[in-house]
Motif scaffolding. Sequence first.
Motif, PDB file in Angstrom:
ATOM      1  N   TYR A   1       1.341  -1.075   0.235  1.00  0.00           N
ATOM      2  CA  TYR A   1      -0.376   0.038   0.107  1.00  0.00           C
ATOM      3  C   TYR A   1       1.061   1.220  -0.145  1.00  0.00           C
ATOM      4  CZ  TYR A   1       0.376   0.842   4.560  1.00  0.00           C
ATOM      5  OH  TYR A   1       1.626   0.875   6.508  1.00  0.00           O
ATOM      6  N   ALA A   2       1.963   1.821   0.470  1.00  0.00           N
ATOM      7  CA  ALA A   2       3.144   2.231   0.558  1.00  0.00           C
ATOM      8  C   ALA A   2       3.685   2.166  -1.032  1.00  0.00           C
ATOM      9  CB  ALA A   2       3.405   2.776   1.694  1.00  0.00           C
ATOM     10  N   ALA A   3       4.087   1.448  -1.383  1.00  0.00           N
ATOM     11  CA  ALA A   3       5.304   1.264  -2.866  1.00  0.00           C
ATOM     12  C   ALA A   3       5.168   1.985  -3.727  1.00  0.00           C
ATOM     13  CB  ALA A   3       5.316  -0.226  -2.485  1.00  0.00           C
ATOM     14  N   PRO A   4       5.075   2.954  -3.979  1.00  0.00           N
ATOM     15  CA  PRO A   4       4.639   3.376  -5.211  1.00  0.00           C
ATOM     16  C   PRO A   4       4.829   2.962  -6.539  1.00  0.00           C
ATOM     17  CG  PRO A   4       6.544   5.157  -4.792  1.00  0.00           C
ATOM     18  CD  PRO A   4       6.750   3.907  -3.546  1.00  0.00           C
ATOM     19  N   ASP A   5       4.075   3.083  -7.462  1.00  0.00           N
ATOM     20  CA  ASP A   5       4.591   2.433  -9.095  1.00  0.00           C
ATOM     21  C   ASP A   5       4.562   4.516 -10.031  1.00  0.00           C
ATOM     22  OD1 ASP A   5       5.377   1.729 -11.256  1.00  0.00           O
ATOM     23  OD2 ASP A   5       3.266   0.383 -11.806  1.00  0.00           O
ATOM     24  N   TYR A   6       5.990   4.162 -10.017  1.00  0.00           N
ATOM     25  CA  TYR A   6       6.539   5.720 -10.637  1.00  0.00           C
ATOM     26  C   TYR A   6       6.216   5.484 -12.363  1.00  0.00           C
ATOM     27  CZ  TYR A   6       8.848   6.956  -6.493  1.00  0.00           C
ATOM     28  OH  TYR A   6       9.099   7.572  -5.550  1.00  0.00           O
ATOM     29  N   THR A   7       5.949   4.178 -12.795  1.00  0.00           N
ATOM     30  CA  THR A   7       5.392   4.242 -13.947  1.00  0.00           C
ATOM     31  C   THR A   7       3.904   4.156 -14.269  1.00  0.00           C
ATOM     32  OG1 THR A   7       5.847   1.962 -14.575  1.00  0.00           O
ATOM     33  CG2 THR A   7       7.816   2.521 -14.333  1.00  0.00           C
ATOM     34  N   ALA A   8       3.129   4.031 -13.176  1.00  0.00           N
ATOM     35  CA  ALA A   8       1.561   4.169 -14.035  1.00  0.00           C
ATOM     36  C   ALA A   8       1.216   5.607 -12.585  1.00  0.00           C
ATOM     37  CB  ALA A   8       1.400   2.998 -13.353  1.00  0.00           C
ATOM     38  N   LEU A   9       1.288   6.944 -12.701  1.00  0.00           N
ATOM     39  CA  LEU A   9       0.785   7.749 -12.180  1.00  0.00           C
ATOM     40  C   LEU A   9      -0.900   8.256 -12.998  1.00  0.00           C
ATOM     41  CD1 LEU A   9       3.436  10.362 -12.196  1.00  0.00           C
ATOM     42  CD2 LEU A   9       3.513   8.483 -10.085  1.00  0.00           C
ATOM     43  N   ARG A  10      -1.147   7.753 -11.565  1.00  0.00           N
ATOM     44  CA  ARG A  10      -2.966   8.365 -12.185  1.00  0.00           C
ATOM     45  C   ARG A  10      -3.356   7.605 -12.887  1.00  0.00           C
ATOM     46  NH1 ARG A  10      -1.354  13.880 -10.445  1.00  0.00           N
ATOM     47  NH2 ARG A  10      -2.875  14.046  -8.654  1.00  0.00           N
ATOM     48  N   GLN A  11      -2.643   6.435 -13.382  1.00  0.00           N
ATOM     49  CA  GLN A  11      -3.724   5.145 -14.241  1.00  0.00           C
ATOM     50  C   GLN A  11      -5.030   4.480 -13.931  1.00  0.00           C
ATOM     51  OE1 GLN A  11      -2.259   4.961 -17.317  1.00  0.00           O
ATOM     52  NE2 GLN A  11      -0.619   6.183 -16.599  1.00  0.00           N
ATOM     53  N   PRO A  12      -5.689   4.660 -14.569  1.00  0.00           N
ATOM     54  CA  PRO A  12      -7.290   4.114 -14.203  1.00  0.00           C
ATOM     55  C   PRO A  12      -7.060   2.307 -13.875  1.00  0.00           C
ATOM     56  CG  PRO A  12      -7.167   4.304 -16.770  1.00  0.00           C
ATOM     57  CD  PRO A  12      -5.461   4.432 -16.271  1.00  0.00           C
ATOM     58  N   PRO A  13      -7.619   1.939 -14.025  1.00  0.00           N
ATOM     59  CA  PRO A  13      -7.684   0.610 -13.293  1.00  0.00           C
ATOM     60  C   PRO A  13      -7.679  -0.199 -14.511  1.00  0.00           C
ATOM     61  CG  PRO A  13      -9.995   0.714 -12.399  1.00  0.00           C
ATOM     62  CD  PRO A  13      -9.262   1.802 -13.084  1.00  0.00           C
ATOM     63  N   SER A  14      -6.623  -1.608 -14.299  1.00  0.00           N
ATOM     64  CA  SER A  14      -6.235  -1.789 -15.195  1.00  0.00           C
ATOM     65  C   SER A  14      -6.193  -3.340 -14.686  1.00  0.00           C
ATOM     66  CB  SER A  14      -4.670  -1.218 -16.258  1.00  0.00           C
ATOM     67  OG  SER A  14      -4.225  -1.029 -14.896  1.00  0.00           O
ATOM     68  N   ALA A  15      -5.085  -4.722 -15.505  1.00  0.00           N
ATOM     69  CA  ALA A  15      -4.642  -5.887 -14.969  1.00  0.00           C
ATOM     70  C   ALA A  15      -3.822  -5.470 -14.137  1.00  0.00           C
ATOM     71  CB  ALA A  15      -4.169  -6.347 -16.037  1.00  0.00           C
ATOM     72  N   ALA A  16      -2.736  -4.534 -14.422  1.00  0.00           N
ATOM     73  CA  ALA A  16      -1.042  -4.581 -12.924  1.00  0.00           C
ATOM     74  C   ALA A  16      -2.057  -3.757 -12.143  1.00  0.00           C
ATOM     75  CB  ALA A  16      -0.431  -3.620 -14.275  1.00  0.00           C
ATOM     76  N   HIS A  17      -2.507  -3.125 -12.010  1.00  0.00           N
ATOM     77  CA  HIS A  17      -3.665  -2.102 -10.810  1.00  0.00           C
ATOM     78  C   HIS A  17      -4.879  -2.019 -11.287  1.00  0.00           C
ATOM     79  CE1 HIS A  17       0.420  -0.688  -9.667  1.00  0.00           C
ATOM     80  NE2 HIS A  17       0.372  -0.425 -11.409  1.00  0.00           N
ATOM     81  N   TRP A  18      -6.039  -3.317 -10.180  1.00  0.00           N
ATOM     82  CA  TRP A  18      -7.230  -3.421 -10.228  1.00  0.00           C
ATOM     83  C   TRP A  18      -7.626  -2.097  -9.965  1.00  0.00           C
ATOM     84  CZ3 TRP A  18      -7.194  -8.474  -7.243  1.00  0.00           C
ATOM     85  CH2 TRP A  18      -6.306  -9.506  -8.203  1.00  0.00           C
ATOM     86  N   PHE A  19      -8.044  -0.963  -9.051  1.00  0.00           N
ATOM     87  CA  PHE A  19      -8.192   0.016  -9.047  1.00  0.00           C
ATOM     88  C   PHE A  19      -7.528   0.943  -9.711  1.00  0.00           C
ATOM     89  CE2 PHE A  19     -10.711  -2.017  -5.077  1.00  0.00           C
ATOM     90  CZ  PHE A  19     -11.273  -2.785  -5.520  1.00  0.00           C
ATOM     91  N   GLY A  20      -6.174   0.566 -10.099  1.00  0.00           N
ATOM     92  CA  GLY A  20      -5.799   1.768 -10.765  1.00  0.00           C
ATOM     93  C   GLY A  20      -5.025   2.838  -9.616  1.00  0.00           C
ATOM     94  N   THR A  21      -4.049   3.774  -9.437  1.00  0.00           N
ATOM     95  CA  THR A  21      -3.077   4.381  -9.264  1.00  0.00           C
ATOM     96  C   THR A  21      -3.281   6.064  -8.647  1.00  0.00           C
ATOM     97  OG1 THR A  21      -1.576   5.235 -10.901  1.00  0.00           O
ATOM     98  CG2 THR A  21      -1.128   2.564 -10.003  1.00  0.00           C
ATOM     99  N   ASN A  22      -2.556   5.747  -7.762  1.00  0.00           N
ATOM    100  CA  ASN A  22      -3.043   7.719  -6.762  1.00  0.00           C
ATOM    101  C   ASN A  22      -2.112   8.723  -7.877  1.00  0.00           C
ATOM    102  OD1 ASN A  22      -0.770   7.051  -5.610  1.00  0.00           O
ATOM    103  ND2 ASN A  22      -1.762   6.895  -3.737  1.00  0.00           N
ATOM    104  N   GLY A  23      -1.703   9.341  -7.526  1.00  0.00           N
ATOM    105  CA  GLY A  23      -0.713  10.478  -8.031  1.00  0.00           C
ATOM    106  C   GLY A  23       0.208  10.066  -7.734  1.00  0.00           C
TER     107      GLY A  23
END
Length: 346
Positions: free
Chosen positions: A66-88
């Motif tokens: 929950y605290a690990a960021p993914d800098y390649t996906a910023l504010r991305q919508p829900p997808s197979a990699a991030h089921w609920f999307g990502t934040n800023g």
Amino acid sequence: MTDVPESVTALTPAPVAARRPPGPPGRGRLVLGRLLGARWAVAGAVTVLLLFVLAFGGPYLTPWDYAAPDYTALRQPPSAAHWFGTNGIGQDVFAQTLRGLQKSLVIGLLVALFSTALAALVGACAGYFGGWTDRLLMFLVDLMLVLPSFLVITIVSPQLKGSGWIAFVGLLALFNWMITARVVRSMTISLASREFVRAAQFMGVRPLRIILRHILPNTASFLITDATIAVGGAVMSETALSYFGFGVRAPDVSLGTLLAAGTSEAPVFPWLFYFAAGLLVLFVLAVNLIGDGLRDALDPTSEAARPARRPRRARPAGPALPAGAPEAGGPRRPGPTTPRSNRSSS
């Protein structure tokens, strides 16, 4: 006198003990039967169970913390990699939502447990001892009711930054027990004059033992129902305080902090707000359904606790009687056909 052979005595069956007729079902079985008969309460219990499984088992389904960021996906919508999307900052919203659900569930349960236990103890002592004990405890209850709880928590909460969320649980429980204590006090006053309490007093049982063994078990139905409903109220209080920055603090998250972070971005990035809001509404609704079902199951006077009446079976119609034949109940006596005024004139 002739002896009975051993072969004959071995073949004779032993007398069978008379079976006692089954007694009436206990209170626990009756309450469980009524609760299982309430469909909405069962649906609420299943929903709460599934939410607990999702909150504590769901993090094992995703590789993201929950605290690990993914800098390649910023504010991305829900997808197979991030089921609920990502934040800023690229944090996985699914992992954060489950972490926030965990924290809110634990805080709600602990607040309901501590506040109900405190209310039961204070209310039972005030109603049982009476006199100055009752006056002092009720003065404390009235004083706590007058104090603005939200304002006090907002002032005290910044001073407890190093204590973590356990101190926040204590603050919420401290302002959530007064109304329940008043109800328990009134119930204790009526129970203190019952025969089983008087018998325990004459036998020399200590007052604290009487309260724990005789008074509180007879108020358990109300306490269970009140504690169930208090869970939803505690979660809503935690969410509101965390929304304004007085509850759970970063880097930890709760549903309130997630809602606060996603409110301003909800029109453009709805996945930052609506997943946490949906889980919050679903949990509070399910807990309220369980509370309503427990109230109806534990209260024998409620309409929902009474068994449904079976419709009466229509009696089969007998064979048609011929014209002029008398009925089965015998011939009817002809009633007077002459009016009362004509009788007097005749």
